[in-house]
Design a protein around this motif. Structure first.
Motif, PDB file in Angstrom:
ATOM      1  N   SER A  47      -6.758  -2.623   0.633  1.00 42.90           N
ATOM      2  CA  SER A  47      -5.822  -1.499   1.044  1.00 42.90           C
ATOM      3  C   SER A  47      -6.746  -0.806   1.903  1.00 42.90           C
ATOM      4  CB  SER A  47      -5.409  -0.742  -0.307  1.00 42.90           C
ATOM      5  OG  SER A  47      -6.260  -0.174  -0.881  1.00 42.90           O
ATOM      6  N   THR A  65       0.774  -1.105   0.136  1.00 45.75           N
ATOM      7  CA  THR A  65       0.096   0.154  -0.063  1.00 45.75           C
ATOM      8  C   THR A  65       0.982   1.396   0.207  1.00 45.75           C
ATOM      9  OG1 THR A  65      -1.737  -1.194   1.289  1.00 45.75           O
ATOM     10  CG2 THR A  65      -1.881   1.324   1.321  1.00 45.75           C
ATOM     11  N   VAL A  86      -8.997   5.559  -5.811  1.00 42.69           N
ATOM     12  CA  VAL A  86      -8.294   6.559  -5.115  1.00 42.69           C
ATOM     13  C   VAL A  86      -7.806   7.762  -5.864  1.00 42.69           C
ATOM     14  CG1 VAL A  86      -6.970   7.382  -2.921  1.00 42.69           C
ATOM     15  CG2 VAL A  86      -8.325   5.002  -3.224  1.00 42.69           C
ATOM     16  N   GLN A  92      -3.637   3.485  -1.739  1.00 37.48           N
ATOM     17  CA  GLN A  92      -4.476   2.353  -2.216  1.00 37.48           C
ATOM     18  C   GLN A  92      -3.162   1.699  -2.561  1.00 37.48           C
ATOM     19  OE1 GLN A  92      -6.686   3.481  -5.744  1.00 37.48           O
ATOM     20  NE2 GLN A  92      -8.138   1.585  -5.228  1.00 37.48           N
ATOM     21  N   TYR A 123      -9.342   6.737   0.757  1.00 35.08           N
ATOM     22  CA  TYR A 123      -8.859   5.223   0.980  1.00 35.08           C
ATOM     23  C   TYR A 123     -10.047   4.491   0.083  1.00 35.08           C
ATOM     24  CZ  TYR A 123     -12.425   4.706   4.640  1.00 35.08           C
ATOM     25  OH  TYR A 123     -13.534   4.471   5.496  1.00 35.08           O
ATOM     26  N   SER A 124      -9.704   3.138   0.072  1.00 30.73           N
ATOM     27  CA  SER A 124     -10.684   2.570  -1.028  1.00 30.73           C
ATOM     28  C   SER A 124     -11.519   1.584   0.017  1.00 30.73           C
ATOM     29  CB  SER A 124      -9.945   1.524  -1.643  1.00 30.73           C
ATOM     30  OG  SER A 124      -9.324   0.646  -1.311  1.00 30.73           O
TER      31      SER A 124
END
Length: 248
Positions: A139, A103, A169, A183, A134-135
Protein backbone atom coordinates in the motif's frame (compact mmCIF):
# COMPACT_ATOMS: atom_id res chain seq x y z
CA UNK A 1 -26.41 -25.46 5.77
CA UNK A 2 -24.84 -23.48 8.60
CA UNK A 3 -21.31 -22.10 8.15
CA UNK A 4 -19.98 -24.27 10.98
CA UNK A 5 -21.31 -27.37 9.26
CA UNK A 6 -19.78 -26.32 5.95
CA UNK A 7 -16.43 -25.75 7.68
CA UNK A 8 -16.56 -29.18 9.31
CA UNK A 9 -17.47 -30.86 6.04
CA UNK A 10 -14.70 -29.02 4.21
CA UNK A 11 -12.15 -30.13 6.79
CA UNK A 12 -13.27 -33.73 6.61
CA UNK A 13 -12.92 -33.70 2.84
CA UNK A 14 -9.55 -31.96 2.76
CA UNK A 15 -7.93 -33.86 5.58
CA UNK A 16 -9.22 -37.41 5.18
CA UNK A 17 -6.36 -39.84 5.51
CA UNK A 18 -3.96 -37.22 6.90
CA UNK A 19 -2.38 -37.76 10.31
CA UNK A 20 -3.30 -35.04 12.78
CA UNK A 21 -0.97 -33.25 15.16
CA UNK A 22 1.42 -31.59 12.68
CA UNK A 23 2.99 -28.28 13.62
CA UNK A 24 2.78 -25.89 10.68
CA UNK A 25 5.10 -22.88 10.59
CA UNK A 26 3.86 -19.88 8.61
CA UNK A 27 5.45 -16.55 7.66
CA UNK A 28 2.84 -13.92 6.83
CA UNK A 29 2.47 -10.25 6.12
CA UNK A 30 -0.19 -8.44 8.12
CA UNK A 31 -2.94 -7.35 5.74
CA UNK A 32 -4.85 -10.63 6.10
CA UNK A 33 -3.93 -11.25 9.74
CA UNK A 34 -7.35 -10.83 11.38
CA UNK A 35 -9.22 -13.07 8.93
CA UNK A 36 -6.38 -15.58 8.80
CA UNK A 37 -6.22 -15.96 12.58
CA UNK A 38 -9.96 -16.62 12.84
CA UNK A 39 -9.74 -19.25 10.11
CA UNK A 40 -6.64 -20.84 11.64
CA UNK A 41 -8.47 -21.25 14.95
CA UNK A 42 -11.19 -23.17 13.10
CA UNK A 43 -8.59 -25.24 11.24
CA UNK A 44 -6.73 -26.18 14.44
CA UNK A 45 -9.95 -27.20 16.19
CA UNK A 46 -11.09 -29.31 13.26
CA UNK A 47 -7.77 -31.03 12.49
CA UNK A 48 -5.67 -31.19 15.64
CA UNK A 49 -2.83 -29.47 13.81
CA UNK A 50 -1.01 -26.55 15.43
CA UNK A 51 -0.19 -23.44 13.43
CA UNK A 52 2.60 -21.07 14.50
CA UNK A 53 2.72 -17.82 12.55
CA UNK A 54 5.32 -15.07 12.28
CA UNK A 55 3.59 -11.81 11.29
CA UNK A 56 5.45 -8.76 10.04
CA UNK A 57 5.80 -6.38 7.12
CA UNK A 58 6.82 -7.46 3.65
CA UNK A 59 10.45 -6.40 4.10
CA UNK A 60 10.84 -8.29 7.38
CA UNK A 61 9.19 -11.45 6.04
CA UNK A 62 11.43 -11.31 2.97
CA UNK A 63 14.50 -10.95 5.20
CA UNK A 64 13.52 -13.97 7.30
CA UNK A 65 13.00 -16.05 4.17
CA UNK A 66 16.34 -14.89 2.75
CA UNK A 67 18.20 -16.15 5.83
CA UNK A 68 16.95 -19.67 5.14
CA UNK A 69 14.73 -19.82 8.22
CA UNK A 70 12.46 -22.87 7.81
CA UNK A 71 8.75 -22.33 7.21
CA UNK A 72 6.04 -24.52 5.74
CA UNK A 73 3.83 -21.84 4.25
CA UNK A 74 4.09 -18.18 3.21
CA UNK A 75 1.41 -15.49 2.85
CA UNK A 76 2.37 -12.29 1.04
CA UNK A 77 1.07 -10.11 -1.76
CA UNK A 78 0.76 -11.99 -5.03
CA UNK A 79 3.75 -10.25 -6.66
CA UNK A 80 5.85 -10.89 -3.54
CA UNK A 81 4.96 -14.59 -3.65
CA UNK A 82 5.95 -14.68 -7.32
CA UNK A 83 9.27 -13.12 -6.36
CA UNK A 84 9.81 -15.76 -3.68
CA UNK A 85 9.14 -18.45 -6.29
CA UNK A 86 11.84 -16.90 -8.50
CA UNK A 87 14.20 -16.85 -5.50
CA UNK A 88 13.53 -20.52 -4.83
CA UNK A 89 11.90 -19.95 -1.45
CA UNK A 90 8.35 -20.81 -2.52
CA UNK A 91 7.45 -23.90 -4.53
CA UNK A 92 6.63 -23.29 -8.18
CA UNK A 93 2.96 -23.85 -8.89
CA UNK A 94 1.96 -23.65 -5.23
CA UNK A 95 0.62 -20.08 -5.21
CA UNK A 96 -3.07 -19.88 -4.29
CA UNK A 97 -4.79 -16.49 -4.06
CA UNK A 98 -6.36 -15.90 -0.64
CA UNK A 99 -7.95 -12.44 -0.35
CA UNK A 100 -7.63 -8.92 -1.70
CA UNK A 101 -7.71 -5.51 -0.07
CA UNK A 102 -7.96 -1.95 -1.26
CA UNK A 103 -6.10 1.00 0.25
CA UNK A 104 -7.88 3.37 2.60
CA UNK A 105 -7.33 6.38 4.84
CA UNK A 106 -7.78 6.87 8.58
CA UNK A 107 -7.54 9.69 11.13
CA UNK A 108 -7.03 9.78 14.89
CA UNK A 109 -10.08 8.62 16.86
CA UNK A 110 -12.57 11.45 17.26
CA UNK A 111 -10.89 13.73 14.74
CA UNK A 112 -12.98 15.25 11.92
CA UNK A 113 -13.16 12.97 8.91
CA UNK A 114 -11.98 14.84 5.83
CA UNK A 115 -13.65 14.48 2.45
CA UNK A 116 -12.01 11.87 0.21
CA UNK A 117 -15.12 11.00 -1.80
CA UNK A 118 -13.55 12.01 -5.13
CA UNK A 119 -10.02 12.38 -6.51
CA UNK A 120 -10.34 16.18 -6.31
CA UNK A 121 -11.55 15.99 -2.71
CA UNK A 122 -8.70 13.66 -1.76
CA UNK A 123 -6.20 16.00 -3.41
CA UNK A 124 -7.47 18.95 -1.37
CA UNK A 125 -7.36 16.87 1.81
CA UNK A 126 -3.78 15.80 1.19
CA UNK A 127 -2.61 19.32 0.40
CA UNK A 128 -4.26 20.58 3.60
CA UNK A 129 -2.95 17.77 5.82
CA UNK A 130 -0.02 18.62 8.07
CA UNK A 131 1.41 15.10 7.97
CA UNK A 132 0.73 11.85 6.09
CA UNK A 133 1.59 8.32 7.19
CA UNK A 134 2.23 5.40 4.84
CA UNK A 135 3.75 1.93 5.02
CA UNK A 136 6.74 0.07 3.63
CA UNK A 137 4.39 -2.59 2.22
CA UNK A 138 2.41 -2.76 -1.04
CA UNK A 139 0.00 0.00 0.00
CA UNK A 140 2.88 2.36 0.75
CA UNK A 141 4.58 1.71 -2.57
CA UNK A 142 1.26 2.26 -4.29
CA UNK A 143 0.51 5.50 -2.43
CA UNK A 144 3.72 7.04 -3.72
CA UNK A 145 2.49 6.34 -7.25
CA UNK A 146 -0.90 7.85 -6.34
CA UNK A 147 0.78 11.10 -5.25
CA UNK A 148 2.64 11.14 -8.58
CA UNK A 149 -0.56 10.45 -10.51
CA UNK A 150 -2.32 13.30 -8.73
CA UNK A 151 0.56 15.65 -9.49
CA UNK A 152 1.26 16.46 -5.83
CA UNK A 153 4.31 14.30 -5.10
CA UNK A 154 6.63 17.26 -4.58
CA UNK A 155 4.07 19.16 -2.50
CA UNK A 156 3.47 16.32 -0.02
CA UNK A 157 7.02 14.95 0.10
CA UNK A 158 7.95 16.92 3.22
CA UNK A 159 4.81 15.74 5.04
CA UNK A 160 5.37 12.01 4.58
CA UNK A 161 6.29 9.65 7.40
CA UNK A 162 6.88 5.98 6.64
CA UNK A 163 6.51 3.23 9.20
CA UNK A 164 9.26 0.66 9.71
CA UNK A 165 8.43 -2.78 8.33
CA UNK A 166 5.95 -4.54 10.60
CA UNK A 167 4.60 -1.37 12.24
CA UNK A 168 1.00 -0.47 11.40
CA UNK A 169 0.32 3.00 10.03
CA UNK A 170 -2.43 3.14 12.66
CA UNK A 171 0.32 3.55 15.25
CA UNK A 172 1.40 6.85 13.67
CA UNK A 173 -2.17 8.09 13.49
CA UNK A 174 -3.22 7.01 17.00
CA UNK A 175 -0.19 8.68 18.61
CA UNK A 176 -0.66 11.89 16.64
CA UNK A 177 2.59 11.52 14.71
CA UNK A 178 0.61 11.93 11.50
CA UNK A 179 -2.71 13.65 10.91
CA UNK A 180 -3.84 11.10 8.32
CA UNK A 181 -2.51 7.77 7.14
CA UNK A 182 -2.93 5.21 4.37
CA UNK A 183 -2.69 1.42 4.46
CA UNK A 184 -4.60 -1.67 3.40
CA UNK A 185 -8.21 -1.23 4.53
CA UNK A 186 -8.06 -4.48 6.51
CA UNK A 187 -5.15 -3.07 8.53
CA UNK A 188 -7.02 0.12 9.43
CA UNK A 189 -10.54 -1.02 10.26
CA UNK A 190 -9.57 -3.04 13.36
CA UNK A 191 -6.90 -0.72 14.78
CA UNK A 192 -7.59 0.91 18.16
CA UNK A 193 -7.25 4.67 18.50
CA UNK A 194 -8.10 5.57 14.93
CA UNK A 195 -11.22 6.09 12.80
CA UNK A 196 -11.38 4.65 9.33
CA UNK A 197 -12.40 7.34 6.84
CA UNK A 198 -12.87 5.36 3.63
CA UNK A 199 -11.24 3.85 0.55
CA UNK A 200 -9.29 5.65 -2.13
CA UNK A 201 -11.88 7.07 -4.53
CA UNK A 202 -12.61 6.11 -8.11
CA UNK A 203 -9.77 5.14 -10.38
CA UNK A 204 -7.21 5.92 -7.69
CA UNK A 205 -8.13 2.65 -5.97
CA UNK A 206 -6.26 -0.56 -6.67
CA UNK A 207 -6.91 -3.92 -5.09
CA UNK A 208 -3.90 -5.88 -3.83
CA UNK A 209 -4.16 -9.66 -3.92
CA UNK A 210 -2.62 -11.61 -1.06
CA UNK A 211 -1.66 -15.19 -1.75
CA UNK A 212 -0.37 -18.29 -0.01
CA UNK A 213 2.35 -20.67 -1.14
CA UNK A 214 4.26 -23.67 0.15
CA UNK A 215 7.86 -23.09 1.22
CA UNK A 216 10.36 -25.14 -0.74
CA UNK A 217 11.86 -26.37 2.54
CA UNK A 218 8.52 -27.30 4.12
CA UNK A 219 8.69 -30.15 6.62
CA UNK A 220 4.89 -30.29 6.86
CA UNK A 221 4.01 -29.72 3.21
CA UNK A 222 0.85 -31.86 3.22
CA UNK A 223 -0.55 -30.17 6.32
CA UNK A 224 0.39 -26.76 4.92
CA UNK A 225 -1.42 -27.53 1.66
CA UNK A 226 -4.48 -28.53 3.70
CA UNK A 227 -4.29 -25.18 5.52
CA UNK A 228 -4.09 -23.32 2.21
CA UNK A 229 -7.16 -25.19 0.94
CA UNK A 230 -9.02 -24.46 4.16
CA UNK A 231 -8.46 -20.69 4.23
CA UNK A 232 -9.27 -20.35 0.52
CA UNK A 233 -12.34 -22.62 0.51
CA UNK A 234 -15.78 -21.08 -0.24
CA UNK A 235 -16.75 -21.62 3.42
CA UNK A 236 -14.04 -19.14 4.44
CA UNK A 237 -15.59 -16.25 2.48
CA UNK A 238 -17.81 -14.87 5.28
CA UNK A 239 -14.83 -14.61 7.63
CA UNK A 240 -12.71 -12.95 4.98
CA UNK A 241 -15.41 -10.37 4.21
CA UNK A 242 -16.00 -9.68 7.89
CA UNK A 243 -12.46 -8.40 8.20
CA UNK A 244 -12.57 -5.91 5.34
CA UNK A 245 -11.18 -8.18 2.65
CA UNK A 246 -12.56 -9.67 -0.53
CA UNK A 247 -12.26 -13.44 -1.12
CA UNK A 248 -10.07 -14.40 -4.08
Amino acid sequence: MKIASIVAATCALLLSGMASGAEIKVASTQATQEAYQELVAQFEKATGHKVTTFFSGTLNVSKRLATGEPFDMIIMSGPAIDEQIKLGKAAAGSRVDFASSGTGMAVRKGAPKPDISSPDALKKTLLAAKSIGYSTGPSGVYMLSVFEKMGIADQVKGKLKQTPSGVFVGTLIATGETEVGFQQISELTHFDGIDYVGPLPGNLQRMTMFSAAIHTGAKQADAARALVKFITAPAAAPVIKKHGLEPA
